[in-house]
Design a protein around this motif. Sequence first.
Motif, PDB file in Angstrom:
ATOM      1  N   VAL A  79      84.605  25.096  68.440  1.00 56.63           N
ATOM      2  CA  VAL A  79      84.803  25.652  67.099  1.00 56.63           C
ATOM      3  C   VAL A  79      85.961  24.957  66.391  1.00 56.63           C
ATOM      4  O   VAL A  79      85.833  24.505  65.247  1.00 56.63           O
ATOM      5  CB  VAL A  79      85.039  27.170  67.174  1.00 56.63           C
ATOM      6  N   HIS A  82      85.574  20.802  66.347  1.00 57.89           N
ATOM      7  CA  HIS A  82      84.375  20.216  65.736  1.00 57.89           C
ATOM      8  C   HIS A  82      83.950  20.976  64.475  1.00 57.89           C
ATOM      9  O   HIS A  82      83.991  20.422  63.377  1.00 57.89           O
ATOM     10  CB  HIS A  82      83.245  20.183  66.762  1.00 57.89           C
ATOM     11  N   LEU A  83      83.606  22.244  64.616  1.00 59.09           N
ATOM     12  CA  LEU A  83      83.123  22.985  63.446  1.00 59.09           C
ATOM     13  C   LEU A  83      84.196  23.113  62.366  1.00 59.09           C
ATOM     14  O   LEU A  83      83.949  22.790  61.194  1.00 59.09           O
ATOM     15  CB  LEU A  83      82.625  24.372  63.859  1.00 59.09           C
ATOM     16  N   ILE A  88      81.758  22.244  59.318  1.00 56.82           N
ATOM     17  CA  ILE A  88      80.333  22.311  59.649  1.00 56.82           C
ATOM     18  C   ILE A  88      79.817  23.720  59.383  1.00 56.82           C
ATOM     19  O   ILE A  88      80.391  24.706  59.845  1.00 56.82           O
ATOM     20  CB  ILE A  88      80.101  21.906  61.113  1.00 56.82           C
ATOM     21  N   TYR A  90      76.632  24.941  60.055  1.00 55.31           N
ATOM     22  CA  TYR A  90      75.868  25.407  61.214  1.00 55.31           C
ATOM     23  C   TYR A  90      75.879  24.304  62.259  1.00 55.31           C
ATOM     24  O   TYR A  90      75.848  23.110  61.928  1.00 55.31           O
ATOM     25  CB  TYR A  90      74.405  25.681  60.862  1.00 55.31           C
ATOM     26  N   ALA A  91      75.881  24.711  63.539  1.00 53.83           N
ATOM     27  CA  ALA A  91      75.790  23.751  64.638  1.00 53.83           C
ATOM     28  C   ALA A  91      74.741  24.242  65.623  1.00 53.83           C
ATOM     29  O   ALA A  91      74.830  25.362  66.127  1.00 53.83           O
ATOM     30  CB  ALA A  91      77.137  23.597  65.339  1.00 53.83           C
ATOM     31  N   ARG A 131      78.356  30.603  63.195  1.00 54.18           N
ATOM     32  CA  ARG A 131      77.806  29.308  62.774  1.00 54.18           C
ATOM     33  C   ARG A 131      77.010  28.638  63.884  1.00 54.18           C
ATOM     34  O   ARG A 131      76.300  27.659  63.631  1.00 54.18           O
ATOM     35  CB  ARG A 131      78.930  28.380  62.311  1.00 54.18           C
TER      36      ARG A 131
END
Length: 369
Positions: A79, A82-83, A88, A90-91, A131
Motif C-alpha cells: 500500500v 506502491h499504491l 494507484i 485500483y490494484a 483499492r
Amino acid sequence: MAQDATQLGQRDQQLSLLDADVHQRWADDEEIVQYLPERYKDDGLVLPALLYRNPGEFLRQDEITEDGGKPGSDLEKIVTDHLDKYDIDYAMLTGNSWFNLAALPNRDYAVELARAYNEWLVNDCLPVDDRFLGSLYIAPKAPEKSADLIREYGDHPQIRQVILPGGAEVPYGRPQYWPIYEAAEAHDLAVAVHPYSEGHGTSNPPTGAGAPNSYIEWHTVLGAYYMGQLASLVTEGVFVEYPDLRFAFIEGGYGWVPHFMWRLDKNWKGLRSQVPWLDEKPSHYIRNNVWFASQPIEEPERTEHHNQILEMMHADETLIYASDYPHWDGDDPSWGLPPMDEEMERAIKAENARELWNLPADPAELGEP
C-alpha cells in the motif's frame, strides 16, 4: 463491447491509474495451510517449481520487508510503497507466481489449494485496502469444481477476476473448460491468463519446439504460448457462446498481437468452413472481448515504432497497464510506459481496465463483502 475511450474519458476523469498485476504472497506457508481441509494439512503446499533459473532472481531486493520477509508478503508495504506512492486507484492482486495449480496431477488437492488461497485472499488480503481487487484461483483440471469456486466467492465486491495459469494440458478453448467461463460471465468476472506453469509439472513444454535450455529462452517465448491459447479461445467459439465474457492476457507482452490478428483473419477468410460459428472475423472477437497487459513493455529502437504497435493492435481498446510489482523486471508507473498520445495513455492507464473489471470510479462504492 469495448467503449469509445473519448466517451469514457468525458464521463469520468476520477480514475487515473489501475494496475493489472500486483503480486502479493504469504509470509509463511501456514497462512494458506490453515485453510486446507484436515486431509491435506500434513501435506502443506506441494507445488511444481519453475525449472528455469532467473540469474537476477524474481523479486526486488529493495522491497524485502523489515523483518526480512520476501517482497509482497507485507500488504501494508504494498500500500505505502506502491499504491500510495504512485496514486494507484485500483490494484489487481494476482498472487504468488509459484502457485501452479494447473501443473498438479491431483485434481482434488488442486481444488482445495485453490479454495484455501481464496479464503486467504478474502479474509487476509482484500480487507487491508479497498483499492485492492482480487483474482480467484481455480483448478483448471477440475472445471466443474472450479465453477463452484467461482460461484462460492464470485459475489465478493472486490473479486473482479478469475485467473488461469498460462500452461495447461489442453488449450483453453476446449468445451471442457466452458463451465468456468459460464460461471465467470454469470458473476460478471473477467478471466485472466498469467504465466505460472509453462513447462513444468504436468504442463506441456513451453514452446512448440520443445523444452527450452535456459530462462532467457523460456521468458522470451511466453507470447507464443499465449498465441496458442488465444487461437483456441477464438476458433473454438468461446466468445460466441459467451459474448459478454471478458478475457485478459497478463505478462506475455503485446508486440505479437497485430501479427496474430492479421494472420488469424487471413486464414479465416480461406478456412472459415472449419469455424462456421464465427459470424465475424477473428479480430472482431479479440477487440471486443480480449485485453492485454503492458508488462513486459515492448522496447523497439524508436518510439514511433512502439506507437505503430499501439495503433495496429487498437491499444486504445485492448491494452491495460501492469507493473508486475514487486518483480525486479517490473514496469514502474512513473517510467513504465513510453511517451504517447494523451488520450491513448488515459485509456491504457485507467479506462480499459475499468471496463475489463466493470469498476466504479470510487473504490468505496464497491460495497461491503
